[in-house]
Motif scaffolding. Structure first.
Motif, PDB file in Angstrom:
ATOM      1  N   MET A   1      18.987 -11.766  23.445  1.00 23.10           N
ATOM      2  CA  MET A   1      18.921 -10.383  22.998  1.00 23.10           C
ATOM      3  C   MET A   1      17.522 -10.083  22.463  1.00 23.10           C
ATOM      4  N   ASP A   2      16.970  -8.947  22.876  1.00 23.33           N
ATOM      5  CA  ASP A   2      15.624  -8.596  22.440  1.00 23.33           C
ATOM      6  C   ASP A   2      15.605  -8.291  20.965  1.00 23.33           C
ATOM      7  N   SER A   3      14.416  -8.494  20.368  1.00 26.24           N
ATOM      8  CA  SER A   3      14.285  -8.156  18.943  1.00 26.24           C
ATOM      9  C   SER A   3      14.357  -6.652  18.771  1.00 26.24           C
ATOM     10  N   SER A   4      14.832  -6.229  17.630  1.00 27.91           N
ATOM     11  CA  SER A   4      15.058  -4.801  17.402  1.00 27.91           C
ATOM     12  C   SER A   4      13.766  -4.078  17.072  1.00 27.91           C
ATOM     13  N   PHE A   5      13.792  -2.776  17.287  1.00 24.56           N
ATOM     14  CA  PHE A   5      12.660  -1.919  16.952  1.00 24.56           C
ATOM     15  C   PHE A   5      12.699  -1.638  15.465  1.00 24.56           C
ATOM     16  N   LEU A   6      11.607  -1.957  14.773  1.00 24.87           N
ATOM     17  CA  LEU A   6      11.576  -1.831  13.320  1.00 24.87           C
ATOM     18  C   LEU A   6      10.541  -0.813  12.887  1.00 24.87           C
ATOM     19  N   SER A   7      10.816  -0.148  11.810  1.00 26.55           N
ATOM     20  CA  SER A   7       9.844   0.770  11.224  1.00 26.55           C
ATOM     21  C   SER A   7       9.941   0.672   9.716  1.00 26.55           C
ATOM     22  N   PHE A   8       8.836   0.317   9.063  1.00 28.67           N
ATOM     23  CA  PHE A   8       8.839   0.109   7.628  1.00 28.67           C
ATOM     24  C   PHE A   8       7.614   0.761   7.007  1.00 28.67           C
ATOM     25  N   SER A   9       7.600   0.815   5.707  1.00 27.84           N
ATOM     26  CA  SER A   9       6.431   1.243   4.952  1.00 27.84           C
ATOM     27  C   SER A   9       6.215   0.281   3.802  1.00 27.84           C
ATOM     28  N   LEU A  10       4.988  -0.186   3.659  1.00 29.16           N
ATOM     29  CA  LEU A  10       4.586  -0.957   2.488  1.00 29.16           C
ATOM     30  C   LEU A  10       3.948   0.012   1.517  1.00 29.16           C
ATOM     31  N   LEU A  11       4.363  -0.011   0.259  1.00 28.22           N
ATOM     32  CA  LEU A  11       3.899   0.968  -0.716  1.00 28.22           C
ATOM     33  C   LEU A  11       3.164   0.303  -1.864  1.00 28.22           C
ATOM     34  N   PHE A  12       2.088   0.947  -2.289  1.00 28.66           N
ATOM     35  CA  PHE A  12       1.406   0.553  -3.520  1.00 28.66           C
ATOM     36  C   PHE A  12       1.072   1.835  -4.263  1.00 28.66           C
ATOM     37  N   ILE A  13       1.527   1.959  -5.506  1.00 30.70           N
ATOM     38  CA  ILE A  13       1.379   3.209  -6.254  1.00 30.70           C
ATOM     39  C   ILE A  13       0.544   2.972  -7.507  1.00 30.70           C
ATOM     40  N   SER A  14      -0.477   3.803  -7.679  1.00 29.89           N
ATOM     41  CA  SER A  14      -1.284   3.787  -8.905  1.00 29.89           C
ATOM     42  C   SER A  14      -1.045   5.084  -9.664  1.00 29.89           C
ATOM     43  N   LEU A  15      -0.875   4.997 -10.982  1.00 31.05           N
ATOM     44  CA  LEU A  15      -0.531   6.166 -11.792  1.00 31.05           C
ATOM     45  C   LEU A  15      -1.549   6.371 -12.914  1.00 31.05           C
ATOM     46  N   TRP A  16      -1.838   7.635 -13.198  1.00 28.49           N
ATOM     47  CA  TRP A  16      -2.615   8.017 -14.381  1.00 28.49           C
ATOM     48  C   TRP A  16      -1.903   9.186 -15.038  1.00 28.49           C
ATOM     49  N   THR A  17      -1.718   9.103 -16.321  1.00 28.14           N
ATOM     50  CA  THR A  17      -1.061  10.197 -17.043  1.00 28.14           C
ATOM     51  C   THR A  17      -1.890  10.569 -18.268  1.00 28.14           C
ATOM     52  N   ALA A  18      -1.891  11.853 -18.576  1.00 25.23           N
ATOM     53  CA  ALA A  18      -2.588  12.346 -19.773  1.00 25.23           C
ATOM     54  C   ALA A  18      -2.021  13.707 -20.139  1.00 25.23           C
ATOM     55  N   ASP A  19      -1.578  13.825 -21.412  1.00 24.74           N
ATOM     56  CA  ASP A  19      -1.092  15.107 -21.926  1.00 24.74           C
ATOM     57  C   ASP A  19      -0.030  15.730 -21.031  1.00 24.74           C
ATOM     58  N   GLY A  20       0.879  14.923 -20.493  1.00 27.46           N
ATOM     59  CA  GLY A  20       1.976  15.461 -19.712  1.00 27.46           C
ATOM     60  C   GLY A  20       1.667  15.692 -18.252  1.00 27.46           C
ATOM     61  N   VAL A  26      -0.805   6.916  -3.671  1.00 24.57           N
ATOM     62  CA  VAL A  26       0.201   6.123  -2.965  1.00 24.57           C
ATOM     63  C   VAL A  26      -0.437   5.562  -1.710  1.00 24.57           C
ATOM     64  N   THR A  27      -0.527   4.251  -1.657  1.00 26.14           N
ATOM     65  CA  THR A  27      -1.085   3.562  -0.498  1.00 26.14           C
ATOM     66  C   THR A  27       0.058   2.942   0.286  1.00 26.14           C
ATOM     67  N   ARG A  28       0.109   3.214   1.588  1.00 26.12           N
ATOM     68  CA  ARG A  28       1.209   2.666   2.369  1.00 26.12           C
ATOM     69  C   ARG A  28       0.761   2.304   3.790  1.00 26.12           C
ATOM     70  N   CYS A  29       1.530   1.403   4.384  1.00 27.81           N
ATOM     71  CA  CYS A  29       1.321   0.994   5.767  1.00 27.81           C
ATOM     72  C   CYS A  29       2.594   1.309   6.535  1.00 27.81           C
ATOM     73  N   ASP A  30       2.517   2.215   7.486  1.00 29.08           N
ATOM     74  CA  ASP A  30       3.656   2.528   8.347  1.00 29.08           C
ATOM     75  C   ASP A  30       3.497   1.753   9.648  1.00 29.08           C
ATOM     76  N   PHE A  31       4.564   1.083  10.091  1.00 26.31           N
ATOM     77  CA  PHE A  31       4.431   0.252  11.284  1.00 26.31           C
ATOM     78  C   PHE A  31       5.760   0.077  11.988  1.00 26.31           C
ATOM     79  N   ASN A  32       5.702  -0.207  13.280  1.00 28.62           N
ATOM     80  CA  ASN A  32       6.888  -0.581  14.037  1.00 28.62           C
ATOM     81  C   ASN A  32       6.692  -1.867  14.823  1.00 28.62           C
ATOM     82  N   SER A  33       5.552  -2.538  14.631  1.00 27.21           N
ATOM     83  CA  SER A  33       5.316  -3.870  15.172  1.00 27.21           C
ATOM     84  C   SER A  33       4.114  -4.452  14.440  1.00 27.21           C
ATOM     85  N   THR A  34       3.781  -5.703  14.755  1.00 28.36           N
ATOM     86  CA  THR A  34       2.628  -6.341  14.130  1.00 28.36           C
ATOM     87  C   THR A  34       1.328  -6.019  14.857  1.00 28.36           C
ATOM     88  N   ASP A  35       1.419  -5.316  15.968  1.00 23.38           N
ATOM     89  CA  ASP A  35       0.220  -4.901  16.705  1.00 23.38           C
ATOM     90  C   ASP A  35      -0.569  -3.923  15.847  1.00 23.38           C
TER      91      ASP A  35
END
Length: 249
Positions: A1-20, A26-35
């Motif tokens: 059986m062939d491998s399935s089609f995948l789609s993911f996102s890797l997320l990295f979030i940086s936050l700064w807050t001041a006075d509300g 947001v840094t992310r990698c969207d992919f459906n293969s390793t290519d």
């Protein structure tokens, strides 16, 4: 059986807050293969939940979505060092992480469970229809087929696409229209990477499912009634022992 089609996102979030107020990247990698060609690196700049600028490796430069974001995008696009750094992130940041996540996901699988039922066809040339519903499987790729007396059935079969449940699991439904024959054996066959061998579910035509459900409900009601009657009898006998009988004149 062939491998399935995948789609993911890797997320990295940086936050700064001041006075509300809150600003984040947001840094992310969207992919459906390793290519590398199938990977998109995205940096999103967000202020109080509103994305005002974004860098996408598919575009190759910054894009603004608000007046403030457009001004920032124009300034960043003029800086060759910033653009070079962003364009290199797809290979530096995404490629290795995507490879690890993709390989991990492919090693995970969840076995499906099957429900086979009879329904009345709304139209068509056949008298009956069976529905083979397959639930809660992962990954997405699956094969659902029908056999009749050991031979695969290819006509009068329709199937839905794999339907995402929204929790990483999938479901699919296959329909078989047929005209019943005495003594025949009809089976739904499911093949999936989580199974060592095909999962075969045989249809029992001895009684329609609706009738089986009615009998099950009736039996449950009868048992419940007997339990309540017995409890009432025991309660009555217990109370009767504690009563003092007054003789009549």
């Amino acid at each position: 059986m062939d491998s399935s089609f995948l789609s993911f996102s890797l997320l990295f979030i940086s936050l700064w807050t001041a006075d509300g107020f809150m600003e984040m990247v947001v840094t992310r990698c969207d992919f459906n293969s390793t290519d590398l060609n199938d990977i998109e690196f995205i940096d999103s700049y967000i202020y109080n939940k509103l994305e005002y600028s974004r860098f996408s490796s598919r575009v190759g430069e910054f894009v603004g979505f608000t007046e403030y974001g457009v001004k920032n995008a124009e300034a960043w696009n003029k800086d060759k060092s910033i653009l070079a750094q962003e364009r290199a992130e797809k290979e530096r940041y995404c490629k290795n992480n995507v490879g690890n996540e993709y390989n991990y996901a492919l090693t995970q699988s969840v076995k499906p469970y099957v429900r086979l039922q009879s329904v009345t066809p709304s139209s068509g040339k056949h008298q009956s229809m069976l529905v083979c519903s397959v639930f809660d499987f992962y990954p997405k790729l699956i094969k659902v087929s029908w056999t009749r007396d050991g031979q695969e059935v290819t006509s009068d079969v329709t199937s839905t696409d794999e339907l995402a449940d929204g929790d990483w699991y999938y479901q699919i439904h296959s329909h078989l229209e047929y005209t019943p024959r005495s003594g025949e054996k009809i089976s739904c066959v499911v093949e999936h990477i989580s199974l060592k061998e095909p999962l075969v579910t045989d249809w029992d035509p001895s009684m329609p499912e609706s009738e089986r459900n009615k009998i099950a409900i009736g039996a449950s009601g009868l048992i419940l009634g007997l339990i309540l009657s017995l409890a009432g009898f025991i309660y009555y006998k217990t109370k009767a022992r504690g009563r003092i009988l007054v003789p009549s004149n």
